[in-house]
Every structure is written in C-alpha cells, then in structure tokens.
Enzyme design. Structure first.
Site, PDB file in Angstrom:
ATOM      1  CB  CYS A 198      18.105  -7.475  -2.781  1.00 44.85           C
ATOM      2  SG  CYS A 198      17.759  -7.481  -1.013  1.00 44.85           S
ATOM      3  CG  ASP A 205      -9.641   1.718  -3.362  1.00 43.05           C
ATOM      4  OD1 ASP A 205      -8.461   1.290  -3.401  1.00 43.05           O
ATOM      5  OD2 ASP A 205     -10.577   1.087  -2.830  1.00 43.05           O
TER       6      ASP A 205
END
Length: 246
Positions: free
Chosen positions: A59, A152
């Site tokens: 990570c 959107d």
C-alpha cells in the site's frame, strides 16, 4: 459474540456498484477535512481507490506512486481520493511515511485526501471489501479497488485487485485518457492503446457515416472472414474537452 459474527457476515455481503450507476454523494472524514464526494469532485473526473491497510508495504508503494503521478491526474482534470478502514490519525501519520518513501522534502503536503472509514460503512456500501483479507478481529479489510467517476458522477470503470497484487497507476492514468477520449468521440481504444495511437471505429457506425465523422480517414484490416469490423482512424484531437491545459 453472535453480534460480532452477524457483523462479519454483513460486511462480507458486498452489494457493489455497476457501471453507469451514480456513485452516492457520501460524506466522510478525510485528511483534507470533512469531504462530500460530489462537492469535492465538482465538474472533475474522480479516481476513488481503496487499499487494505495503512503502514503496510504494498500500500505504501501504491500511494507513493499515486502521489508522484498526482500532477498528471490534475492535468487531466481528475481528482484522486484514497480510502481504507484505518483511522484518520493513522492516515495522517502514514502519509508522512509515504512522502519519505518518495524521498519528498520533509513537511511537504500529501497531494490528495485519504478517507477514514474505520466503521466500514463506505467500503461495504461501495463493494470495496475483500472477504479473504481480515484483521485480527476477523473483520474483512478493504480491497484494492479502483473506481473512475465521470463528471456526471456515474461509475465509468471499476477494477478489483487482490491484496497480494499492487496496482499499476500508469495504467489507471492510461484508462482515464481512454475514458475521456471516448466520452467526447465515437471511437474505441484497442489493446495497449496510448495517447496518439490510432483508435477504432465501432461496428455500430455505418461506413458512409464513418467517412464523414473521421475526415482523417478510415482504414480496414483485411481478415480471412472477409468481415470489415477492424476499422481504424487517427486519434481525434484534443483527447478531451475536460483537460485543464486546453
């Protein structure tokens, strides 16, 4: 004990999201303060990605690379947001490690927010849990999931990696280029496409219409079947009207 078991079972049921779904306008605490997703994104694209745990090796390399590429995402009007089931305090502390991994000057600000979802509300709602990776209490951790969100607020792309496999953020950047190009042009991008390469004309566009739409020309690959479905044209420019650099 029974409550804990029910909680584990509930967290392992991952409803997830489908392409075209509107990503919920959730609110969450982050390293940038309280974040409301739609307000934060505004008219930008978004790359929301989860990771299993702070202070872990893979990570750290992933968020380090994302931080290095953050100017490239910004150039494409795309905002990065990370997320995991760790606490806000851990995120703030870990981000210093990430910057040190990148050999960044001490005191530099981490370039994008990391959401704290220690109660797992978001990762459960969005389907970002990995049932195979659990913490010491047996609770599932967040997976290596990537959501690309359009202006959107609809989900345009979803990729899910196991905990053992680090992501390629150069590929995610390439995907954003493809999504932005195809959002504004009736084309598709072939395998291994890079900006500037030829693109493909979808079979749904009749030949005469294709000649009008693509004045730079359309060429067809001859195939044994005789079918004329492999049609190419030079990439339309610019890649996207969403680019901030024009």
């Amino acid at each position: 004990m029974q409550h804990r078991e029910r909680e584990r079972e509930r967290c392992c049921r991952m409803p997830g999201m489908l392409l075209g779904d509107i990503v919920p306008n959730f609110q969450a605490d982050s390293t940038f303060g309280r974040l409301k997703l739609h307000d934060f994104l505004g008219d930008s694209w978004g790359v929301l990605f989860s990771h299993p745990r702070d202070f872990t090796p893979v990570c750290t390399t992933e968020l380090g690379r994302a931080a290095q590429l953050s100017p490239e995402f910004s150039r494409r009007n795309a905002k990065l947001i990370a997320l995991s089931v760790d606490s806000l305090e851990d995120h703030h502390s870990w981000s210093k490690d990430i910057m040190a991994y990148n050999n960044t000057e001490a005191g530099s600000e981490f370039p994008f927010p990391i959401i704290a979802d220690d109660r797992r509300h978001l990762v459960e709602m969005l389907g970002m849990l990995d049932p195979e990776e659990k913490d010491q209490a047996g609770m599932p951790l967040s997976a290596r999931c990537v959501f690309v969100i359009g202006p959107d607020k609809k989900l345009k792309l979803s990729i899910l990696y196991p905990a053992t496999t680090g992501r390629n953020f150069d590929e995610i950047l390439r995907v954003v280029d493809s999504l932005q190009l195809t959002a504004h042009n009736r084309v598709a991008t072939p395998v291994d496409w890079r900006p500037g390469d030829s693109v493909m004309v979808p079979p749904s566009i009749p030949e005469q219409e294709a000649m009008t739409l693509f004045p730079a020309g359309v060429y067809t690959k001859d195939l044994p079947s005789g079918k004329k479905y492999l049609r190419y044209t030079p990439q339309p420019n610019p890649i996207s009207s969403d680019r901030t650099d024009g």
